[in-house]
Scaffold this active site. Structure first.
Site, PDB file in Angstrom:
ATOM      1  N   GLY A  34       0.706  -1.278  -0.067  1.00  0.00           N
ATOM      2  CA  GLY A  34      -0.204  -0.057  -0.220  1.00  0.00           C
ATOM      3  C   GLY A  34       0.943   1.128  -0.280  1.00  0.00           C
ATOM      4  O   GLY A  34       2.036   1.278   0.207  1.00  0.00           O
ATOM      5  N   SER A  35       0.198   2.011  -0.548  1.00  0.00           N
ATOM      6  CA  SER A  35       0.649   3.904  -0.129  1.00  0.00           C
ATOM      7  C   SER A  35       1.441   3.958   0.408  1.00  0.00           C
ATOM      8  O   SER A  35       2.626   4.743   1.339  1.00  0.00           O
ATOM      9  CB  SER A  35      -0.061   4.595  -0.530  1.00  0.00           C
ATOM     10  OG  SER A  35      -1.203   4.950   0.135  1.00  0.00           O
ATOM     11  N   ALA A  90      -3.020   0.144   7.190  1.00  0.00           N
ATOM     12  CA  ALA A  90      -4.769  -0.280   7.835  1.00  0.00           C
ATOM     13  C   ALA A  90      -4.909   0.776   6.767  1.00  0.00           C
ATOM     14  O   ALA A  90      -5.132   1.555   6.278  1.00  0.00           O
ATOM     15  CB  ALA A  90      -4.772  -0.497   9.519  1.00  0.00           C
ATOM     16  N   ASP A  91      -6.116   0.239   6.550  1.00  0.00           N
ATOM     17  CA  ASP A  91      -7.881   0.662   6.110  1.00  0.00           C
ATOM     18  C   ASP A  91      -8.450   1.522   7.425  1.00  0.00           C
ATOM     19  O   ASP A  91      -8.381   2.858   6.642  1.00  0.00           O
ATOM     20  CB  ASP A  91      -8.038  -0.127   5.328  1.00  0.00           C
ATOM     21  CG  ASP A  91      -7.766  -0.383   4.042  1.00  0.00           C
ATOM     22  OD1 ASP A  91      -7.415   0.685   2.901  1.00  0.00           O
ATOM     23  OD2 ASP A  91      -7.428  -2.004   3.728  1.00  0.00           O
ATOM     24  N   LYS A 101      -7.985  -4.463   6.735  1.00  0.00           N
ATOM     25  CA  LYS A 101      -6.873  -4.513   5.398  1.00  0.00           C
ATOM     26  C   LYS A 101      -7.420  -4.694   4.844  1.00  0.00           C
ATOM     27  O   LYS A 101      -8.766  -5.635   4.693  1.00  0.00           O
ATOM     28  CB  LYS A 101      -5.508  -4.809   6.034  1.00  0.00           C
ATOM     29  CG  LYS A 101      -4.950  -3.775   7.325  1.00  0.00           C
ATOM     30  CD  LYS A 101      -3.641  -5.120   7.676  1.00  0.00           C
ATOM     31  CE  LYS A 101      -2.590  -5.295   6.518  1.00  0.00           C
ATOM     32  NZ  LYS A 101      -2.394  -3.913   5.380  1.00  0.00           N
ATOM     33  N   GLY A 103      -7.482  -3.730   1.151  1.00  0.00           N
ATOM     34  CA  GLY A 103      -8.022  -2.102   0.594  1.00  0.00           C
ATOM     35  C   GLY A 103      -6.798  -2.660  -1.150  1.00  0.00           C
ATOM     36  O   GLY A 103      -8.172  -2.188  -1.850  1.00  0.00           O
ATOM     37  N   GLU A 110      -0.822 -10.550   2.747  1.00  0.00           N
ATOM     38  CA  GLU A 110      -0.364  -9.169   4.524  1.00  0.00           C
ATOM     39  C   GLU A 110      -0.637 -10.116   6.195  1.00  0.00           C
ATOM     40  O   GLU A 110       0.288  -9.941   6.762  1.00  0.00           O
ATOM     41  CB  GLU A 110      -1.164  -8.285   4.675  1.00  0.00           C
ATOM     42  CG  GLU A 110      -0.569  -7.767   3.637  1.00  0.00           C
ATOM     43  CD  GLU A 110      -1.866  -6.543   3.295  1.00  0.00           C
ATOM     44  OE1 GLU A 110      -1.080  -5.373   2.812  1.00  0.00           O
ATOM     45  OE2 GLU A 110      -2.398  -6.135   3.509  1.00  0.00           O
TER      46      GLU A 110
END
Length: 238
Positions: A34-35, A90-91, A101, A103, A110
């Site tokens: 993720g970013s 985390a989302d 998580k 997304g 993960e």
């Protein structure tokens, strides 16, 4: 005030920088997806160039590609065994350090990597901290074979728990069914508010056809949150 993308990137980088305090020479690291996790990789690579010796295992092909481009040493999880630390985003997260998580579609790997680590440190901007999980649709990874019937079982099981209006939605990307790195599909489940994350997690895990879900209960050791006022850390107390 609504953060601009530039502000959001700065917050992600600030959280990632604080997470580097947990990294010590010689560690075996789980590298998230993720970013925000990518912001951590950029900073980790700077430390590696300066002489830090670590080895990482990636949670996705996307992370593996970026880590290799940054000359971060990688090994397969099975070759490394028990990891010292995983750093991931985390989302959503709550004050109990339970997470949603998935997304980005990497929730299975993960969770395997997180479960293989002595500690999991989650990095995020403070907007990801919620009073109760569920506003972000919960990703559930299922086997592609018969996935529509699996989705129906997910709906039935969760309705029995009181989530009467939840309808799983098959994830698409560019008009086609999204496939994970492991060849599965994802259903996003809009619960709205999750009353008991542990109970829901247990129920979903029992559904035939479900490979894994995005509820990370009891896995995170610390939550590093960046906001306009600075970075704060919430540590697990039990």
């Amino acid at each position: 005030m609504v953060s601009t993308p530039h502000d959001a990137n700065e917050l992600k980088r600030a959280a990632a920088a604080r997470a580097l305090d947990y990294v010590k020479d010689g560690m075996k690291l789980g590298l998230g997806t993720g970013s925000t996790a990518e912001a951590f990789l950029d900073l980790l690579a700077e430390r590696v160039r300066a002489g830090l010796k670590i080895v990482g295992t990636p949670t996705s092909e996307r992370t593996a590609e970026k880590a290799r481009a940054l000359n971060i040493r990688l090994e397969e999880l099975d070759a490394l065994g028990r990891l010292d630390l995983t750093i991931d985003g985390a989302d959503e997260a709550d004050v109990n350090l339970d997470l949603i998580k998935g997304g980005g579609g990497a929730l299975l790997r993960e969770k395997i990597v997180a479960a293989s680590s002595f500690r999991m440190v989650v990095i995020a901007d403070e907007s990801k901290l919620v009073h109760r999980l569920g506003a972000f649709p919960l990703p559930v990874e299922v086997v592609a074979f018969g996935h529509c019937t699996t989705a129906a079982r997910i709906a039935a099981v969760t309705q029995a728990l009181g989530y009467d209006h939840m309808r799983p939605s098959l994830r698409l990307k560019d008009g086609a069914v999204f496939n994970t790195d492991s060849g599965n599909v994802i259903y996003d489940c809009p619960f709205g508010m999750i009353a008991d994350a542990a109970s829901l997690a247990a129920a979903l895990s029992m559904v035939t056809g479900v490979v894994e879900h995005g509820l990370f209960v009891g896995l995170a050791s610390a939550l590093v949150l960046a906001g306009p006022g600075g970075v704060r850390v919430i540590e697990r107390t039990v």
